[in-house]
Design a protein around this motif. Sequence first.
Motif, short mmCIF file in Angstrom:
data_model
loop_
_atom_site.label_atom_id
_atom_site.label_comp_id
_atom_site.label_asym_id
_atom_site.label_seq_id
_atom_site.Cartn_x
_atom_site.Cartn_y
_atom_site.Cartn_z
N ASP A 85 -24.36 -9.56 -6.86
CA ASP A 85 -23.78 -10.81 -6.06
C ASP A 85 -24.83 -11.28 -4.96
OD1 ASP A 85 -21.70 -10.44 -7.86
OD2 ASP A 85 -20.40 -9.92 -6.22
N MET A 86 -25.52 -10.36 -4.55
CA MET A 86 -26.31 -10.72 -3.16
C MET A 86 -27.82 -10.41 -3.50
SD MET A 86 -24.21 -11.88 -0.92
CE MET A 86 -25.38 -12.00 0.61
N THR A 92 -26.69 -14.59 -4.99
CA THR A 92 -27.76 -14.77 -6.23
C THR A 92 -27.61 -15.88 -6.80
OG1 THR A 92 -26.09 -13.57 -7.80
CG2 THR A 92 -27.80 -11.98 -6.55
N VAL A 93 -28.47 -16.27 -7.63
CA VAL A 93 -28.57 -17.67 -8.41
C VAL A 93 -27.43 -18.01 -9.16
CG1 VAL A 93 -29.77 -19.41 -9.89
CG2 VAL A 93 -31.03 -17.65 -8.30
N HIS A 94 -26.88 -16.84 -9.85
CA HIS A 94 -25.51 -17.01 -10.78
C HIS A 94 -24.29 -17.22 -9.89
CE1 HIS A 94 -25.22 -12.78 -10.59
NE2 HIS A 94 -24.07 -12.86 -10.86
N LYS A 95 -24.36 -16.59 -8.85
CA LYS A 95 -23.20 -17.06 -8.02
C LYS A 95 -23.29 -18.34 -7.26
CE LYS A 95 -20.76 -13.37 -8.46
NZ LYS A 95 -19.40 -13.34 -8.90
N ALA A 96 -24.50 -18.66 -6.80
CA ALA A 96 -24.83 -19.86 -5.88
C ALA A 96 -24.38 -21.19 -6.73
CB ALA A 96 -26.01 -20.09 -5.54
N ALA A 102 -28.45 -20.06 -14.15
CA ALA A 102 -29.32 -19.22 -13.76
C ALA A 102 -30.18 -18.91 -14.81
CB ALA A 102 -28.66 -17.89 -13.19
N ILE A 103 -29.83 -18.72 -16.14
CA ILE A 103 -30.50 -18.36 -17.05
C ILE A 103 -31.70 -19.33 -17.39
CG2 ILE A 103 -30.69 -17.93 -19.50
CD1 ILE A 103 -27.84 -16.77 -19.42
#
Length: 286
Positions: A85-86, A92-96, A102-103
Amino acid sequence: MEMALDRILGADTVAGETERPARLVAAMRHAALGGGKRLRPVLMRETARAYGRDDGGVLIAAAALECIHCYSLVHDDLPAMDDDDMRRGRPTVHKAYDEATAILAGDALLTLAFDLIASDTVHAEAAVRLRLSRDLARAAGLGGMAGGQMLDLESEHRQRSEAEIRTLQAMKTGALIRYATRSGAILAGASDEDVARMTRFGELVGLAFQLADDLLDVQGDAAILGKAAGKDAAAGKATLVALKGVDWTRRTLDELVREADGLLASLGARAEVLSAIARYVADRSA
């Protein structure tokens, strides 16, 4: 490096592009401009500098390498991989953003790297640019970083020998660091002997980086690291620290730094920064 990446990851298109979707650009910038050690581009630039070259072409090659590294972090953080997550003290990008973005951000950073390494400014000779591109593909791909990540996933909750762990770490982490110093020497027109010397130097720094990283996962502070600690043990991942112990790891780090310094001896004062980087990698706390 920050200024170069900021410019490269701008909203304006370049020849051959149709449009740069704003959300994708933002996600790529989140991945690449969110701090970090910039170890790989620094190693490339300092190696090239040690052999007499220091110009904008080396900076572009270094940015290509950093794009590969940043793409790998975006994908490694995904729920299907390490599920983090961080990263660098922020989401992280998939969380933001989201997993699909993100992919795509990772994919775009990966392909952008080969656009950059093919730039005429990187080297006047097309054959050299082709060599750098091929070496980068092999360092990042099936027999390098991506293959090492596969071996790492397969090693969760399984016993691995020291040789097996060294192989997966040389691929997953070491391949891009090895490329950094090797390509820096190539960019500067170093002799074959010196290219081989700096290739070995990169291998040593890569192993030291991974050993130190494994130590930090065992003993580090998540607040300082900017990411979760203790995840390797929780996932049952094979590491040399888990196999050989903390004391062995610290002794080995000292041995790696001594060997690395020996390889730099012929460069004298020109290698002071490279020597300092090797020591930093072994002693780092984040």
